[in-house]
Design an enzyme around this catalytic site. Sequence first.
Site, PDB file in Angstrom:
ATOM      1  N   GLY B  69      40.339 -24.258 -32.157  1.00 38.10           N
ATOM      2  CA  GLY B  69      39.745 -24.887 -33.324  1.00 38.10           C
ATOM      3  C   GLY B  69      39.956 -24.018 -34.557  1.00 38.10           C
ATOM      4  O   GLY B  69      40.280 -24.506 -35.635  1.00 38.10           O
ATOM      5  N   GLN B 178      32.737 -30.012 -33.614  1.00 37.54           N
ATOM      6  CA  GLN B 178      31.493 -30.406 -32.934  1.00 37.54           C
ATOM      7  C   GLN B 178      31.278 -31.921 -32.934  1.00 37.54           C
ATOM      8  O   GLN B 178      30.252 -32.393 -32.449  1.00 37.54           O
ATOM      9  CB  GLN B 178      30.286 -29.731 -33.597  1.00 37.54           C
ATOM     10  N   CYS B 325      29.588 -17.349 -31.868  1.00 33.35           N
ATOM     11  CA  CYS B 325      30.523 -16.407 -32.472  1.00 33.35           C
ATOM     12  C   CYS B 325      29.819 -15.305 -33.228  1.00 33.35           C
ATOM     13  O   CYS B 325      30.352 -14.224 -33.396  1.00 33.35           O
ATOM     14  CB  CYS B 325      31.461 -17.130 -33.440  1.00 33.35           C
TER      15      CYS B 325
END
Lengths: 400, 387
Positions: B69, B178, B325
């Site tokens: 992504g 998402q 993250c």
Amino acid sequence: MKPDLIVVRLGELTLKGRNRHRFEKKVISHIRRVLKPYRTVKLELEFGRIYIALNGQTYEPVAEELRKVFGLGSFSPAFSVEPEIEEIRQLALALFRQQTPPPQTFKVTTRRADKSFPYDSQEMNRLVGGYILQSVPGLSVDVHRPEADIRVEIREGRAFVYSQVTQGTGGFPLGSNGKAMLMISGGIDSPVAGWLAMKQGLEIEAVHFHSFPYTSERSQQKVQDLVRRLADYGGTIKLHMVPFTDIQTRLVQDYNENLLITIMRRTMFRIAEQLAGLSGADALVTGESLGQVASQTMASLKAIGQAVAIPVLQPLIFQDKQDIIDIAQRIGTYPISILPHEDCCTIFLPPSPSTNPSLRVVEGIERNLPWLPEMIAETVRKTEVITIGAELPDPYEKLF
Amino acid sequence: MIYFDYAATTPPYEEVADTVAEVMKRHYGNPSSLHRLGVEAEALVARARETIAQTLEVSPQEIVFTGSGTESNTLAILGAVRRFKQRGNHIITTQIEHASVYETYRKLESEGFRVTYLPVDETGQVRLEELENSLTPETILVSVMFVNNEMGRIQPIERIGRLLQRYPKALFHVDGVQAYGKLDVKPKQLGIDLMACSAHKFRGPKGVGFLYCRSGLELEPLLLGGGQEQGLRSGTENVPALVGMAKAARLSHERRPAFYANTRELRRLLVQGIKDIPELVVNGSEEEEDMAPHIVHFSYPGMKSEVVVHALEQHDIYISTRSACSSGEAEPSRVLVAMDCPRERSISGLRISYGLEHTKSDAETFLRALRQVVKQLAPTATKPGRR
């Protein structure tokens, strides 16, 4: 607002005489086939029209599929409502207000299939048109050249309203004019010729000449991909893959001079003719366009065409290259055609191919190739047939 | 065990794992090789592209395979900006983007681009009027995420898409990571030019993603070499992962209505259960239609969020502090700060996220454990100054 159904009108050509019923059936089965993935849609035939109930499916992808159906005049996204005058008026107004840019003139056209509805078509035009006129300031009615034509249809238990009309692909229903054998290379022209033949109502099978290992497997794949695009329109198409290497190399050994291409093309035509005979096809279809390359001069066309007895149809013969490219882009074959793969005609080019072959000379050369007829017959026997577009057992299905 | 961290990553479908293994074992050819094995691998890649294109109702040529992504977002932003920099010097994003977008914009800012970071309202929605005011004839790119990865707010993508129709120079890039497989994401209908997605968020393998790139739009590649992916992303294709991603995409697409219904239901249950615990506060919009169905975000003001994560771990329950993250940082969440949350609430954010496989009873087990954990931790919490 999301359309509830699509009103489909059959092309004028399809409405002629006693073929009409047969044509309608072919068009409907074609529509059913292209809409097969859309499980919720339902078809209904009525008075030369087909109603496609969308049942929740979005309009655009279905419309995209309808463009693949030959013999289809035009179609319209329509909005459904209870057959009550007030509801119809509201919907017609809402639809009118959606038009961009806002029209200055309009008319209302009503079709009343349900004769028990209390107002007849004329009265409906006035009732609905008057309502829109009242609600939108500065508007006028123009029955001859309206900027917006609001159509109302009243059927049993249901009324619907629409205005947008999209042109269909036209042509004849698939397979309504017989069957032909398309000679397909990997180029831009021949798939377009095949599509035009199909549009004209011909069922097609395709024949491709490959020269593995001089040409790659990818070029065979390319041809299969092209035929698959055509099969989007034609359902399933049989593709005859002719192993041309042996005959070609033998020809080059025995005669490698300026008439080689002519002889090779004549050989291909003969093979295609025999395959056509075996498949019940009554003509060959080729992508030739006059003057494009050496094999497409008048002299060449004559020398090559005389090799066979069945008709050779050349839908592109007078078409400009750009027009051909435009069609190829529209039907989705162009991006495949321009992939760089060799085809069998480009690998054994003699030093200076003749643009003015003499039929007499060519026939003289062929008399010195006594092995040719037998080798043609053998090549026909070795030809493999692949059915493209059929729901074959899929080796990779499990992976996806 | 209850794994409630689907927004961080999802367990791959079993079928996907089988597909990846099968392709690795049997179809190891390089798609660029001339021979049969190469042709076969090339066909698999083409088919993976078609499968994904179908789920988005776009054409296969509009799908570019990437490694994640993050790479998809970076390719979209740098690829567009480098290609069209002569058209203007202004780019727009939001204060709540994923780091892969946010940091790329920061980098471009340091290189001399004028960057607008759009603020959001207290529910986490980007302010449209701010966008409208920020757009100039110099604007060449607008990046807005579809669903915020931290607290699950859905952004008004369709309205932004429509607004940007009036600014043909400004490309519209959406981080769809998402949203894909969860919401109805049709780039053509939403006016999106570029959309990034990542396989491991929809039960595919890790290390693979894709970028939707509207046809006719040319990007500057980040990687040069063999010219794979129409020249946009050189490097031998990761065939097993691509095919696995396509399979996950198909399965998730087919199950999307069920996914939506189930996660919506679970969200109602979870939000109510969390609201019933006085120490906790749910973040985002009160309107359920505003929020992604598979994410619930809440704060425990006065309690370090890691402590809650570890305490739940003792119950064999796995959740996140904000996004995976950036977990572990003591800094307040940039997203919650942008939403104007008070400090004690923005350093104590917790995220639960889940999928179609989770049941009501999972949600109830989770809530039971959460109540216990809060009861156990409450004495050590600093006195909340909650509003």
